[in-house]
Design a protein around this motif. Structure first.
Motif, short mmCIF file in Angstrom:
data_model
loop_
_atom_site.label_atom_id
_atom_site.label_comp_id
_atom_site.label_asym_id
_atom_site.label_seq_id
_atom_site.Cartn_x
_atom_site.Cartn_y
_atom_site.Cartn_z
N ALA A 233 -46.58 -61.27 -4.46
CA ALA A 233 -46.23 -62.04 -3.26
C ALA A 233 -44.77 -61.81 -2.85
O ALA A 233 -44.43 -61.92 -1.67
N ARG A 234 -43.93 -61.50 -3.83
CA ARG A 234 -42.50 -61.28 -3.55
C ARG A 234 -42.16 -59.80 -3.37
O ARG A 234 -40.98 -59.46 -3.20
N TRP A 235 -43.16 -58.94 -3.43
CA TRP A 235 -42.86 -57.51 -3.52
C TRP A 235 -42.05 -57.00 -2.34
O TRP A 235 -41.00 -56.37 -2.52
N ASP A 236 -42.50 -57.23 -1.13
CA ASP A 236 -41.82 -56.67 0.04
C ASP A 236 -40.41 -57.21 0.20
O ASP A 236 -39.49 -56.48 0.60
N ASP A 237 -40.22 -58.49 -0.10
CA ASP A 237 -38.93 -59.13 0.13
C ASP A 237 -37.94 -58.98 -1.03
O ASP A 237 -36.76 -59.24 -0.87
N ASP A 238 -38.43 -58.56 -2.19
CA ASP A 238 -37.55 -58.52 -3.36
C ASP A 238 -37.66 -57.18 -4.09
O ASP A 238 -36.79 -56.32 -3.96
N TYR A 239 -38.75 -56.98 -4.83
CA TYR A 239 -38.82 -55.85 -5.77
C TYR A 239 -38.89 -54.50 -5.07
O TYR A 239 -38.44 -53.50 -5.62
N ARG A 240 -39.42 -54.46 -3.86
CA ARG A 240 -39.42 -53.20 -3.10
C ARG A 240 -38.03 -52.89 -2.56
O ARG A 240 -37.66 -51.73 -2.40
N ARG A 241 -37.24 -53.91 -2.33
CA ARG A 241 -35.92 -53.71 -1.74
C ARG A 241 -34.84 -53.41 -2.78
O ARG A 241 -33.78 -52.90 -2.43
N LYS A 242 -35.05 -53.74 -4.04
CA LYS A 242 -34.00 -53.56 -5.04
C LYS A 242 -33.65 -52.08 -5.25
O LYS A 242 -32.45 -51.79 -5.34
N PRO A 243 -34.52 -51.11 -5.38
CA PRO A 243 -35.96 -51.21 -5.65
C PRO A 243 -36.22 -50.97 -7.14
O PRO A 243 -35.33 -50.56 -7.88
N TRP A 244 -37.49 -51.17 -7.57
CA TRP A 244 -37.87 -50.79 -8.92
C TRP A 244 -38.03 -49.28 -9.00
O TRP A 244 -38.17 -48.59 -7.98
N GLU A 245 -37.99 -48.76 -10.23
CA GLU A 245 -38.17 -47.32 -10.42
C GLU A 245 -39.49 -46.87 -9.81
O GLU A 245 -40.52 -47.53 -9.97
N ALA A 246 -39.45 -45.72 -9.12
CA ALA A 246 -40.62 -45.15 -8.44
C ALA A 246 -41.28 -46.18 -7.53
O ALA A 246 -42.48 -46.15 -7.31
N PHE A 247 -40.45 -47.09 -6.98
CA PHE A 247 -40.93 -48.17 -6.12
C PHE A 247 -42.00 -49.02 -6.82
O PHE A 247 -42.88 -49.58 -6.17
N GLY A 248 -41.91 -49.07 -8.15
CA GLY A 248 -42.82 -49.90 -8.93
C GLY A 248 -44.18 -49.28 -9.16
O GLY A 248 -45.11 -49.97 -9.62
N ALA A 249 -44.34 -47.97 -8.91
CA ALA A 249 -45.65 -47.32 -9.03
C ALA A 249 -46.26 -47.54 -10.41
O ALA A 249 -47.46 -47.81 -10.53
#
Length: 306
Positions: A233-249
């Motif tokens: 639920a927080r992905w677009d507003d938080d973890y995608r923007r930080k971002p996580w390695e490989a965009f969290g793939a």
């Protein structure tokens, strides 16, 4: 019928591939806690007794498809094109899992997905896979390994869909599998002229930004609670923007295989949260119950449409 026995987010940062003497010196006398964390992870894997290990490799970037490497055996000497001055001459020899790779592609095609099996003996390896093979003693145990790529022209729900296809392929097989998401959380590097904030090089205060530490720790706490739905639920507003390695793939594909937003597998940290050149690293083990590892067909599509 196959099943997922357990899963983990696992750090692979290259400093862990250096000799112990070098790591201790670089850490001002204090070694990385991720090393002892590998020993804890080895015990979890040993207890699970998997037929195969599936590694979501956040360094194997592909375009157009999510790929699985369906070779029968991988053997050679590894050199990193990223850091060849100290990551070179690493011998490796481990078994592949070709039958599962074939099954993954068949299931993905049936479900109109984008996961494909590739078999090229000359295809290079990434240290996100080799480091885990070494530290988890997969060569010695002769446990077959299937590596999965991170397709770079994807939106995050498509990583979940890739994982769903892989999870369904595992269930249709006769294999019991452990999933390993090989990569960091926040992945912002410190600059080339960076000087540590803390004398212990791996200390969390050396992560690139305070807001990244805060975000990573919030995600780790949600993992403890098994609230993967809240992370999504927080992905677009938080973890995608930080971002996580490989965009969290790596995390998203692992999660998709375990049921996506419906997964409630609780995470147990097996190491401290640490810095690696500014990135946030940790090992987290997820005990996957039968219900948590059931597929959730269409979950990625529902998230994409939301």
């Amino acid at each position: 019928m196959g099943k997922i026995l357990g899963a983990a987010i696992v750090s692979h940062h290259p400093g862990l591939m250096q000799c112990e003497e070098f790591r201790v010196l670089q850490g001002a006398g204090s070694d990385s806690d991720l090393i002892s964390g590998y020993a804890c992870l080895r015990e979890r894997i040993k207890a699970a007794k998997p037929d195969a290990i599936l590694i979501f490799d956040s360094h194997w970037f592909t375009t157009g498809y999510h790929l699985v490497d369906g070779g029968e055996k991988f053997e050679g000497s590894y050199i990193s094109d990223e850091m060849p001055w100290y990551l070179h001459g690493v011998p490796y020899s481990y078994l592949g899992c070709p039958d599962l790779a074939v099954q993954v592609e068949a299931v993905s095609r049936e479900r109109k997905g984008y996961v494909r099996n590739i078999r090229h003996p000359e295809l290079g390896k990434q240290y996100a896979t080799i480091n885990l093979v070494k530290h988890l003693h997969l060569e010695l145990s002769k446990t077959p390994v299937l590596t999965v790529s991170s397709c770079q022209n994807c939106e995050w729900p498509q990583f979940l869909q890739s994982g769903e296809d892989i999870g369904e392929a595992i269930r249709r097989s006769d294999l019991n599998v452990v999933l390993l998401a090989s990569g960091a959380l926040s992945h912002k590097f410190n600059g080339i002229d960076w000087r540590p904030n803390h004398p212990r090089i791996f200390h969390e205060s050396n992560v690139s930004r305070p807001e990244n530490i805060e975000s990573d720790k919030a995600a780790i706490e949600l993992m403890r609670q098994g609230r993967h739905d809240e992370i999504l639920a927080r992905w677009d507003d938080d973890y995608r923007r930080k971002p996580w390695e490989a965009f969290g793939a790596h995390y998203l594909q692992m999660l998709g295989a375990m049921g996506g937003a419906t997964c409630r597998a609780k995470g147990e940290p097996l190491s401290a949260y640490e810095n690696a050149r500014g990135t946030g690293n940790i090992h987290v083990w997820f005990d996957v119950s039968e219900t948590a590892s059931q597929g959730n067909s269409g979950a990625a599509g529902q998230l994409a449409a939301a």
